[in-house]
Design a protein around this motif. Structure first.
Motif, short mmCIF file in Angstrom:
data_model
loop_
_atom_site.label_atom_id
_atom_site.label_comp_id
_atom_site.label_asym_id
_atom_site.label_seq_id
_atom_site.Cartn_x
_atom_site.Cartn_y
_atom_site.Cartn_z
N THR A 113 -37.89 -24.17 10.37
CA THR A 113 -38.66 -23.51 11.43
C THR A 113 -37.76 -23.09 12.60
N THR A 114 -38.33 -22.26 13.45
CA THR A 114 -37.68 -21.89 14.71
C THR A 114 -38.66 -22.23 15.82
N HIS A 167 -37.24 -19.29 9.56
CA HIS A 167 -38.40 -18.66 10.19
C HIS A 167 -37.88 -17.79 11.33
N LEU A 225 -42.50 -14.03 11.55
CA LEU A 225 -43.61 -14.60 12.33
C LEU A 225 -43.59 -14.11 13.77
N ARG A 226 -44.75 -14.08 14.36
CA ARG A 226 -44.78 -13.68 15.76
C ARG A 226 -44.33 -14.80 16.69
N GLY A 227 -44.74 -16.03 16.38
CA GLY A 227 -44.51 -17.15 17.31
C GLY A 227 -45.73 -17.31 18.20
N ASP A 228 -45.83 -18.49 18.79
CA ASP A 228 -46.98 -18.79 19.64
C ASP A 228 -46.68 -18.45 21.09
N TYR A 261 -45.99 -7.96 17.47
CA TYR A 261 -46.65 -8.60 16.33
C TYR A 261 -45.66 -8.78 15.18
N ALA A 262 -46.01 -9.70 14.28
CA ALA A 262 -45.15 -9.93 13.11
C ALA A 262 -44.98 -8.64 12.30
N TYR A 304 -53.99 -17.06 7.34
CA TYR A 304 -54.83 -18.08 7.96
C TYR A 304 -56.20 -18.16 7.27
N HIS A 335 -56.66 -16.74 12.29
CA HIS A 335 -55.73 -17.08 13.36
C HIS A 335 -56.54 -17.35 14.63
N ASP A 391 -58.69 -10.51 11.12
CA ASP A 391 -57.39 -11.14 10.88
C ASP A 391 -56.85 -10.75 9.50
N ARG A 402 -55.20 -7.50 9.54
CA ARG A 402 -53.82 -7.59 10.08
C ARG A 402 -52.87 -8.11 9.01
N LYS A 436 -49.49 -6.25 7.19
CA LYS A 436 -48.15 -6.83 7.00
C LYS A 436 -47.72 -6.66 5.54
N TYR A 470 -45.80 -29.37 4.98
CA TYR A 470 -45.29 -29.44 6.35
C TYR A 470 -44.87 -30.88 6.58
P1 FAD Z 1 -49.27 -11.90 13.72
O1 FAD Z 1 -49.38 -11.55 12.30
O2 FAD Z 1 -48.54 -10.96 14.61
O3 FAD Z 1 -50.74 -12.12 14.28
C1 FAD Z 1 -50.95 -12.71 15.55
C2 FAD Z 1 -52.33 -12.40 16.04
O4 FAD Z 1 -52.41 -11.02 16.41
C3 FAD Z 1 -53.45 -12.61 15.01
O5 FAD Z 1 -54.59 -13.04 15.69
C4 FAD Z 1 -53.66 -11.21 14.43
O6 FAD Z 1 -54.98 -11.06 13.92
C5 FAD Z 1 -53.42 -10.35 15.65
N1 FAD Z 1 -52.87 -9.03 15.37
C6 FAD Z 1 -51.91 -8.70 14.50
N2 FAD Z 1 -51.62 -7.38 14.59
C7 FAD Z 1 -52.39 -6.88 15.57
C8 FAD Z 1 -52.56 -5.59 16.17
N3 FAD Z 1 -51.86 -4.54 15.74
N4 FAD Z 1 -53.46 -5.47 17.17
C9 FAD Z 1 -54.18 -6.52 17.61
N5 FAD Z 1 -54.09 -7.76 17.07
C10 FAD Z 1 -53.19 -7.93 16.08
N6 FAD Z 1 -44.43 -20.60 14.89
C11 FAD Z 1 -43.22 -20.84 15.42
O7 FAD Z 1 -43.05 -20.73 16.63
N7 FAD Z 1 -42.17 -21.20 14.64
C12 FAD Z 1 -42.28 -21.33 13.29
O8 FAD Z 1 -41.30 -21.65 12.62
C13 FAD Z 1 -43.54 -21.09 12.69
N8 FAD Z 1 -43.74 -21.20 11.35
C14 FAD Z 1 -44.97 -20.92 10.81
C15 FAD Z 1 -45.14 -20.98 9.43
C16 FAD Z 1 -46.38 -20.72 8.86
C17 FAD Z 1 -46.55 -20.79 7.38
C18 FAD Z 1 -47.48 -20.39 9.69
C19 FAD Z 1 -48.82 -20.14 9.09
C20 FAD Z 1 -47.31 -20.31 11.06
C21 FAD Z 1 -46.07 -20.57 11.64
N9 FAD Z 1 -45.85 -20.49 13.01
C22 FAD Z 1 -44.62 -20.73 13.55
C23 FAD Z 1 -46.98 -20.19 13.91
C24 FAD Z 1 -47.12 -18.70 14.20
O9 FAD Z 1 -46.00 -18.22 14.89
C25 FAD Z 1 -48.38 -18.55 15.04
O10 FAD Z 1 -49.52 -18.86 14.30
C26 FAD Z 1 -48.53 -17.24 15.80
O11 FAD Z 1 -49.51 -17.43 16.81
C27 FAD Z 1 -48.96 -16.05 14.95
O12 FAD Z 1 -47.96 -15.67 14.11
P2 FAD Z 1 -48.19 -14.52 13.00
O13 FAD Z 1 -46.88 -14.26 12.41
O14 FAD Z 1 -49.32 -14.89 12.14
O15 FAD Z 1 -48.61 -13.32 13.97
#
Ligand code: FAD
Length: 317
Positions: free
Chosen positions: A50-51, A94, A123-126, A143-144, A179, A183, A192, A195, A199, A301
Motif C-alpha cells: 500500500t501507499t 498502490h 487509486l485515488r486515495g482518501d 479521480y483514479a 466497492y 464507495h 459508483d 464510475r 475505469k 488485508y
Molecule cells: P475513484 O475511482 O476515483 O472514486 C472515488 C469516488 O469518486 C467514488 O465515490 C466514485 O464514485 C466517485 N467518482 C469517480 N469518478 C467520478 C467523476 N468523474 N465524477 C464524480 N464522481 C466520481 N487508499 C490509500 O490511501 N492507499 C492504498 O494503498 C489504498 N489501497 C486500496 C486498495 C483497495 C483494494 C481498495 C478497495 C481501496 C484502497 N484504498 C487505498 C482506498 C481508496 O484510495 C479510497 O477508497 C478512495 O477514497 C477512493 O479510491 P478509488 O480509487 O476507488 O477512487
C-alpha cells in the motif's frame, strides 16, 4: 508476470494473495519479511504494497520529541522491489492520485518499469484527516480514472508533455478498486458502478474489492458488473476481524455493514485471542464460499500481522 496472466494460468483454481503496509517511520524491512515468510508456503503469485499519504511522526526539538507532523509514508516502490527480488514473486504497488503530481507519478512508473514491476493498483486515495472531502493535489489527478488513463498512455509510449517513446515501453497491468457496498462518497451503488465501468473502459485490467463480511454483497456486485458486459477478474478483498474495536471502526471508516451474527460472536469474546479466532473462522467460511463461487483470487488485508492470514490460508490453500 501480469496479474491477469497469473489468473489465466491458474485455469479456474483460486489463488492466494495479500496486502502489506510499509513499516512505520521507515523502520527495518525485516519486520515485513517476518510477516511474509510464513505465508510463502501458500505460493502467492503476487503481493500488494500500500501507499499512505499520512504518517504521524514526532520531530525532535531541544533533545525532546515534539509535536506530531504528518508526511507521506515512504517505501512502497522500494519495498516492492525488495520483496520481488527476495521472494521471486510479483509485487503490486498502490499508486495514488492524492499527494502526487502527474510528473511525480510518471517518474514513479518509470522506476517501476526499470525494476521489472509490471502491475499496479491505480487509486485515488482518501481525504486527508483535516479535509472534509478529497482535495486533488495541484497538478495531480482528481479521480483514479485519470491515473488509469495516464498509465494506459504510458503503456503506448506517450509520456507527459508530448514526449513519445514507443520502443521498450512499459506494459503495466492495471488494477482498480471496486466497492460491493458502494464507495462512501458515492450517492448510490448505481452511480459508483458507472464510475467503475469508466475505469474499466479506460483500460483497467482487474478489480480488487473493498473488504466485505457478507459474501452476498460480493456475488451481487459481480453480477451487476457482469450485467454491464464487463468480464475482467473481480478479486474479493478479505479482512479478518482482529480486535473488538473493528466493530465500530470498519463500518465508520469504510461505510460497510457487519452481519449481526459476526457482531454478536465478537461481542461475546472474553479476550483478544478469542476475537482473533472469531475473525479467522469467519474469514475461513467466507473464503470457502468465495472459492466455490469462482473467485479468481482471495486477497487478504493482513494489516502487517500475518498469523491470522496464515491460519486462514492453512485451511484453504
Ligand atoms: P475513484 O475511482 O476515483 O472514486 C472515488 C469516488 O469518486 C467514488 O465515490 C466514485 O464514485 C466517485 N467518482 C469517480 N469518478 C467520478 C467523476 N468523474 N465524477 C464524480 N464522481 C466520481 N487508499 C490509500 O490511501 N492507499 C492504498 O494503498 C489504498 N489501497 C486500496 C486498495 C483497495 C483494494 C481498495 C478497495 C481501496 C484502497 N484504498 C487505498 C482506498 C481508496 O484510495 C479510497 O477508497 C478512495 O477514497 C477512493 O479510491 P478509488 O480509487 O476507488 O477512487
Amino acid at each position: 508476470m501480469k496479474i491477469t496472466d497469473h489468473i489465466k494460468q491458474a485455469n479456474g483454481k483460486t489463488l492466494f494473495s495479500f496486502e502489506l503496509i510499509p513499516p512505520r517511520k521507515g523502520k527495518s524491512i525485516q519486520e515485513l519479511y517476518n510477516n511474509i515468510d510464513p505465508l510463502m508456503e501458500f505460493k502467492p503469485p503476487f503481493i500488494d504494497v500500500t501507499t499512505s499519504r499520512e504518517e504521524f511522526v514526532y520531530i525532535e526539538k531541544d533533545g525532546l520529541l515534539d509535536k506530531k507532523v504528518t508526511r507521506m509514508r515512504p517505501g512502497t516502490i522500494g519495498i516492492c522491489a525488495s520483496i520481488k527480488h527476495k521472494y521471486d514473486v510479483d509485487t503490486v504497488p498502490h499508486v495514488l492520485c492524492g499527494g502526487f503530481t502527474k510528473e511525480e507519478t510518471e517518474y514513479m512508473l518509470v522506476d517501476c518499469h526499470y525494476l521489472g514491476i509490471h502491475n499496479l493498483m491505480a487509486l485515488r486515495g482518501d481525504a486527508m484527516r483535516e479535509e472534509q472531502y478529497f482535495k486533488p493535489t495541484p497538478g495531480g489527478h482528481e479521480y483514479a480514472l485519470g491515473l488509469v488513463e495516464q498509465v494506459v498512455e504510458m503503456n503506448k509510449g506517450h509520456y507527459l508533455n508530448g514526449m513519445v517513446e514507443t520502443s521498450d515501453c512499459s506494459d503495466f497491468c492495471i488494477g482498480v478498486a471496486g466497492y460491493p457496498e458502494k464507495h462512501l462518497e458515492a450517492p448510490s451503488l448505481k452511480t459508483d458502478l458507472k464510475r467503475l465501468i469508466q475505469k474499466v473502459e479506460a483500460g483497467a485490467d482487474y478489480v480488487v474489492t473493498q473488504m466485505f463480511f457478507d459474501n452476498k454483497k460480493y456475488f451481487e456486485f459481480v453480477d451487476l458488473v457482469r450485467a454491464e458486459g464487463i468480464d475482467i477478474p473481480i478479486i474479493p478483498g478479505i479482512k479478518p476481524i482482529a480486535v473488538k474495536r473493528h466493530l465500530q471502526l470498519l463500518p465508520q471508516v469504510f461505510k460497510i455493514d457487519l452481519p449481526q451474527e459476526l457482531i454478536e460472536s465478537v461481542e461475546s469474546c472474553k479476550s483478544n485471542a478469542d476475537v482473533r479466532q472469531v475473525g479467522i473462522e469467519w474469514a475461513i467460511q467466507q473464503s470457502k464460499e468465495l472459492m466455490e463461487g469462482g473467485a479468481p483470487v482471495l486477497h487478504y488485508y493482513s494489516m502487517g500481522k500475518s498469523d491470522n492470514v496464515k491460519a486462514i490460508a492453512s485451511e484453504l490453500f
